[in-house]
Structures are given as structure tokens and as C-alpha cells.
Design a protein around this motif. Structure first.
Motif, PDB file in Angstrom:
ATOM      1  N   SER A   1      -3.068   8.691   9.456  1.00 26.26           N
ATOM      2  CA  SER A   1      -2.701   8.254   7.896  1.00 26.26           C
ATOM      3  C   SER A   1      -1.885   7.242   8.102  1.00 26.26           C
ATOM      4  CB  SER A   1      -1.850   9.342   7.432  1.00 26.26           C
ATOM      5  OG  SER A   1      -0.524   9.724   8.100  1.00 26.26           O
ATOM      6  N   GLY A   2      -1.031   6.897   8.941  1.00 26.03           N
ATOM      7  CA  GLY A   2       0.072   5.494   9.115  1.00 26.03           C
ATOM      8  C   GLY A   2      -0.879   4.531   8.979  1.00 26.03           C
ATOM      9  N   GLU A   3      -2.079   4.574   9.702  1.00 24.10           N
ATOM     10  CA  GLU A   3      -3.011   3.478  10.032  1.00 24.10           C
ATOM     11  C   GLU A   3      -3.681   2.948   8.779  1.00 24.10           C
ATOM     12  OE1 GLU A   3      -5.381   4.447  13.548  1.00 24.10           O
ATOM     13  OE2 GLU A   3      -3.632   4.212  14.632  1.00 24.10           O
ATOM     14  N   GLU A   4      -3.942   4.271   7.873  1.00 23.40           N
ATOM     15  CA  GLU A   4      -4.829   4.083   6.679  1.00 23.40           C
ATOM     16  C   GLU A   4      -3.768   3.722   5.438  1.00 23.40           C
ATOM     17  OE1 GLU A   4      -7.903   3.667   7.116  1.00 23.40           O
ATOM     18  OE2 GLU A   4      -7.785   4.343   9.143  1.00 23.40           O
ATOM     19  N   LYS A   5      -2.448   4.047   5.658  1.00 21.23           N
ATOM     20  CA  LYS A   5      -1.445   3.932   4.733  1.00 21.23           C
ATOM     21  C   LYS A   5      -1.728   5.025   3.416  1.00 21.23           C
ATOM     22  CE  LYS A   5       0.069  -0.739   5.801  1.00 21.23           C
ATOM     23  NZ  LYS A   5       0.827  -0.153   6.996  1.00 21.23           N
ATOM     24  N   MET A   6      -2.467   6.058   3.741  1.00 20.74           N
ATOM     25  CA  MET A   6      -2.410   7.386   2.867  1.00 20.74           C
ATOM     26  C   MET A   6      -2.502   8.454   3.748  1.00 20.74           C
ATOM     27  SD  MET A   6      -6.595   6.944   2.024  1.00 20.74           S
ATOM     28  CE  MET A   6      -6.600   5.129   1.606  1.00 20.74           C
TER      29      MET A   6
END
Length: 205
Positions: free
Chosen positions: A137-142
Motif C-alpha cells: 500500500s505505501g508504495e502505491e499510496k492507496m
């Protein structure tokens, strides 16, 4: 589940034991004070913002500015974060290994996890490299349970929802996956997961 071709695992509290109590039980003598801290200061909603891409530095500084009297505890949340990891959930990892070795399914991870902290897990847990793909999630910002986050994984790895099984300990996340047509198992413990997979022919008896 005869048509299942891919299995998606959540990580935290499915394959990896994660519990803030490991850090905060020794810090709080008063259980009510600890309860207040997690309900009103370092809330799950606050933590999820970091899972969705906000920097740990920004999150910590903002909270300390709002609640300076809790500074020591706020800074401990990410300062001692690695100590919240209790290690692999060995029985689930063994189930994962059996599925992997069967060679019948593609395996993926879909996790709510800060991009700054996920490298710690990659150093600690070799089984994270068994996956055919990971979406963090943190890498995709969702993050889960937002449908677009699930869609990232489906699109990236060319998966059809009706051919995909999702395993997560959060009922909220399970319901979101089912809304997209993904068959799901609400993880409660390794034995329950094993029985569900045996019942549906994913694991061999």
C-alpha cells in the motif's frame, strides 16, 4: 473453488505476527491509559495514513505537535516499530509453503504496510520472496479496503476476480474483495484456514 488459479495473501496477522502491545505493554503500567492512547492519539486511522503513503516523519511530528505530553509514546510507535513484529506465524507459513510446492497456483501478497517499513520485513522473512508478486500500500499510496488498491494487483498480474482467492484477517477487507467478485476466506487462525483450504480442494488431504 475449482476455477481458482491465483491466491492472494494478506501479510500482517496472517503470515506475520504484528502487535503494538509488544512495545506498549511494558511502557504503560495503566491499561486504561494505554487504551486511551490507542483510541485517541496513535489511532488505527492515523497508522493507516502511513500505510497509504504518508511519511513517518510527517505523521510523528504532526502528532507530537498536537499532543506534546504524549511525545515519548508517539515517538516510540515507529521508533520501536520493529519490536512490534513477533515473527512468522509458522503454521500459516507452512500452509503457504504447501500451496507453493504444489505448483498449482500463482501466489501474491496484498498488504497495508508503510513503504518505509516494508524493507524491514523483507530482511526478516525469506518467505516474502516466494510470492509471484507483491503489492504494498505505501508504495502505491492507496490501501485496503479501497477497491482501486485491489484493482492494482488484478491489473498488474492479469488476474480475473472469479479465478482469484483472497485471504485476510480483516472482515472489512474481505467484504471489499467480495464486492469485486473475488472469492475470500476470512482468516481467524491457521487451523481454520487449513480446514477451509482442504474443504475446497486447494490443499490435498
Amino acid at each position: 473453488m475449482e476455477n481458482i488459479k491465483a491466491i492472494i495473501f494478506d501479510l500482517g496477522n496472517v503470515l506475520i505476527d504484528w502487535n503494538p502491545d509488544y512495545v506498549f505493554d511494558p511502557l504503560f503500567e495503566d491499561k486504561e491509559q494505554k487504551k486511551h492512547f490507542f483510541q485517541n492519539i496513535c489511532t488505527m486511522e492515523w497508522n493507516e495514513q502511513q500505510d497509504a503513503g504518508r511519511s513517518i516523519k510527517e505523521a510523528t511530528e504532526e502528532l507530537v505537535a498536537k499532543h506534546p505530553e504524549w511525545k515519548e509514546y508517539i515517538e516510540a510507535y515507529y521508533g520501536k516499530w520493529a519490536e512490534m513484529l513477533g515473527g512468522p506465524i509458522h503454521d500459516t507459513v507452512e500452509i503457504f509453503r504447501q500451496i507453493k510446492e504444489s505448483g498449482k497456483y500463482k501466489l501474491y501478497a496484498l498488504t497495508n504496510w508503510s513503504a518505509e517499513l516494508f524493507p524491514i520485513a523483507l530482511e526478516l522473512y525469506e518467505f516474502l520472496y516466494w510470492f509471484d508478486g507483491r503489492v504494498v500500500s505505501g508504495e502505491e499510496k492507496m490501501r485496503k479496503p479501497h477497491p482501486e488498491f485491489y484493482q492494482v494487483l488484478l491489473n498488474r498480474y492479469h488476474l480475473k476476480p472469479q479465478e482469484t482467492l483472497f485471504i485476510d484477517d480483516s472482515l472489512r477487507n474481505i467484504k471489499a474483495a467480495e464486492q469485486l467478485g473475488i472469492t475470500s476466506i476470512h482468516f481467524q487462525n491457521p487451523r481454520q484456514l487449513q480446514e477451509a483450504l482442504l474443504e475446497n480442494g486447494i490443499l490435498d488431504a
